[in-house]
Design a protein around this motif. Sequence first.
Motif, PDB file in Angstrom:
ATOM      1  N   TYR A  16      69.730  35.713  56.506  1.00 31.84           N
ATOM      2  CA  TYR A  16      70.674  36.550  54.721  1.00 31.84           C
ATOM      3  C   TYR A  16      70.777  35.363  54.367  1.00 31.84           C
ATOM      4  N   CYS A  26      73.608  45.152  51.858  1.00 32.69           N
ATOM      5  CA  CYS A  26      72.905  44.376  53.026  1.00 32.69           C
ATOM      6  C   CYS A  26      73.226  44.838  53.796  1.00 32.69           C
ATOM      7  N   TYR A  85      67.621  42.696  48.371  1.00 28.35           N
ATOM      8  CA  TYR A  85      69.329  41.877  48.117  1.00 28.35           C
ATOM      9  C   TYR A  85      69.353  40.676  47.561  1.00 28.35           C
ATOM     10  N   LEU A 121      65.548  42.201  53.761  1.00 26.07           N
ATOM     11  CA  LEU A 121      65.841  41.417  53.015  1.00 26.07           C
ATOM     12  C   LEU A 121      65.792  41.230  51.454  1.00 26.07           C
TER      13      LEU A 121
END
Length: 104
Positions: free
Chosen positions: A60, A50, A10, A7
Amino acid sequence: MIKIKKLLPYLVVNLLTFYILPIIIRDTGTGMLILIIIIPLITFMTSLLCGLKNSFEWLYPLLVMVIFLPSIFIYYNESALIYTLIYGGLSFLGSFIGSRFKTI
């Protein structure tokens, strides 16, 4: 830790968005443009990408909210706290939609 690593690119884009874009705010008009249009658009697009790349990760949107919080006290005031939920919701939505397109 492995989940956060995938992650990270992003989140870095969001981090740069949350902390670099407010520097160009000169008046209320540009402030509203950045807070209401540009940052939400970038947040949604990065979360969509993502979700497409990594599937849906509930972590996230939470991390997006966490990295936005300090910027409130650096650039804005407490009235901008609502944007934490808005950006978190947009990142949740974008990640979810992206993950649905991944399965098609």
